[in-house]
Design a protein around this motif. Structure first.
Motif, PDB file in Angstrom:
ATOM      1  N   GLU A   1      -8.480   1.363   5.195  1.00 50.64           N
ATOM      2  CA  GLU A   1      -8.015   1.445   3.629  1.00 50.64           C
ATOM      3  C   GLU A   1      -9.222   1.754   2.856  1.00 50.64           C
ATOM      4  N   VAL A   2     -10.316   0.803   2.944  1.00 54.03           N
ATOM      5  CA  VAL A   2     -11.571   0.789   2.233  1.00 54.03           C
ATOM      6  C   VAL A   2     -12.426   2.210   2.578  1.00 54.03           C
TER       7      VAL A   2
ATOM      8  N   LEU B   1      -7.850  -2.105  -7.617  1.00 53.08           N
ATOM      9  CA  LEU B   1      -8.698  -2.422  -6.607  1.00 53.08           C
ATOM     10  C   LEU B   1      -9.826  -1.332  -6.434  1.00 53.08           C
TER      11      LEU B   1
ATOM     12  N   THR C   1       0.837  -1.073   0.146  1.00 53.18           N
ATOM     13  CA  THR C   1      -0.005   0.042  -0.109  1.00 53.18           C
ATOM     14  C   THR C   1       0.991   1.104  -0.022  1.00 53.18           C
TER      15      THR C   1
ATOM     16  N   VAL D   1      -6.281  -6.149   3.173  1.00 56.50           N
ATOM     17  CA  VAL D   1      -6.809  -4.467   2.948  1.00 56.50           C
ATOM     18  C   VAL D   1      -7.663  -4.428   4.090  1.00 56.50           C
ATOM     19  N   THR D   2      -7.430  -3.338   4.960  1.00 52.15           N
ATOM     20  CA  THR D   2      -8.003  -3.195   5.872  1.00 52.15           C
ATOM     21  C   THR D   2      -9.313  -2.248   5.790  1.00 52.15           C
TER      22      THR D   2
ATOM     23  N   ALA E   1     -14.092  -5.101   2.859  1.00 51.37           N
ATOM     24  CA  ALA E   1     -12.472  -5.278   3.322  1.00 51.37           C
ATOM     25  C   ALA E   1     -12.174  -6.848   3.143  1.00 51.37           C
TER      26      ALA E   1
ATOM     27  N   ALA F   1     -11.959  -7.666  -0.710  1.00 51.95           N
ATOM     28  CA  ALA F   1     -11.043  -6.848  -1.480  1.00 51.95           C
ATOM     29  C   ALA F   1      -9.403  -7.551  -0.987  1.00 51.95           C
ATOM     30  N   SER F   2      -9.528  -7.942   0.176  1.00 50.59           N
ATOM     31  CA  SER F   2      -8.362  -8.744   0.590  1.00 50.59           C
ATOM     32  C   SER F   2      -8.193 -10.107  -0.154  1.00 50.59           C
TER      33      SER F   2
ATOM     34  N   PRO G   1      -5.650   1.501  -1.184  1.00 47.58           N
ATOM     35  CA  PRO G   1      -5.258   0.201  -2.046  1.00 47.58           C
ATOM     36  C   PRO G   1      -4.813   0.519  -3.384  1.00 47.58           C
TER      37      PRO G   1
ATOM     38  N   ILE H   1     -13.396  -2.319  -5.232  1.00 48.54           N
ATOM     39  CA  ILE H   1     -14.021  -1.899  -4.267  1.00 48.54           C
ATOM     40  C   ILE H   1     -15.303  -1.286  -4.005  1.00 48.54           C
TER      41      ILE H   1
ATOM     42  N   ALA I   1      -6.914  -9.087  -3.599  1.00 49.77           N
ATOM     43  CA  ALA I   1      -5.558  -8.296  -3.729  1.00 49.77           C
ATOM     44  C   ALA I   1      -4.468  -9.301  -3.226  1.00 49.77           C
TER      45      ALA I   1
END
Length: 124
Positions: free
Chosen positions: A62-63, A13, A3, A58-59, A47, A50-51, A9, A17, A54
């Motif tokens: 971040e989202v 993404l 990141t 992805v926290t 999240a 998205a994790s 992100p 997202i 990716a």
């Protein structure tokens, strides 16, 4: 895929997202969740999905940053295309007793100085 220092992100993404979050909100509403509870559930689902896409964690932060940045950009874009709107002014509150007293004193002072004539207030 690391990141950036700002916590956003990867660029690839972003559309994913945004689309997943929209669907997660609809899913939360279908489950009967409303308000903040629906927002939190959608954020967690987004999240998580998205994790997986990716290949890294992805926290939720971040989202949320991505969603807020996108929302601000949309508002700015919409504001540029519209005519400027005058701000809505709230009606003035009724004056307090203190303010009324000061207005009376000021009015009385003006009345006294007006009665003194062109020379102004009479000094003793």
């Amino acid at each position: 895929m690391p990141t950036s220092p700002h916590g956003s992100p990867d660029r690839g993404l972003k559309p994913f997202i945004l689309a997943i979050h929209r669907e997660a909100l609809e899913t939360a509403a279908a489950k009967g969740l409303t308000g903040a509870l629906a927002q939190v559930a959608a954020l967690q689902d987004t999240a998580s999905l998205a994790s997986a896409k990716a290949g890294r964690l992805v926290t939720e932060e971040e989202v949320m940053r991505l969603l807020l940045r996108e929302r601000r950009a949309r508002k700015i874009h919409e504001a540029v295309g519209t005519a400027p709107v005058a701000p809505v002014r709230k009606p003035a509150a009724a004056p307090s007793r203190f303010r009324l007293g000061r207005w009376r004193a000021l009015a009385m002072g003006v009345a006294r100085s007006a009665s003194a004539g062109l020379a102004g207030k009479v000094r003793l």
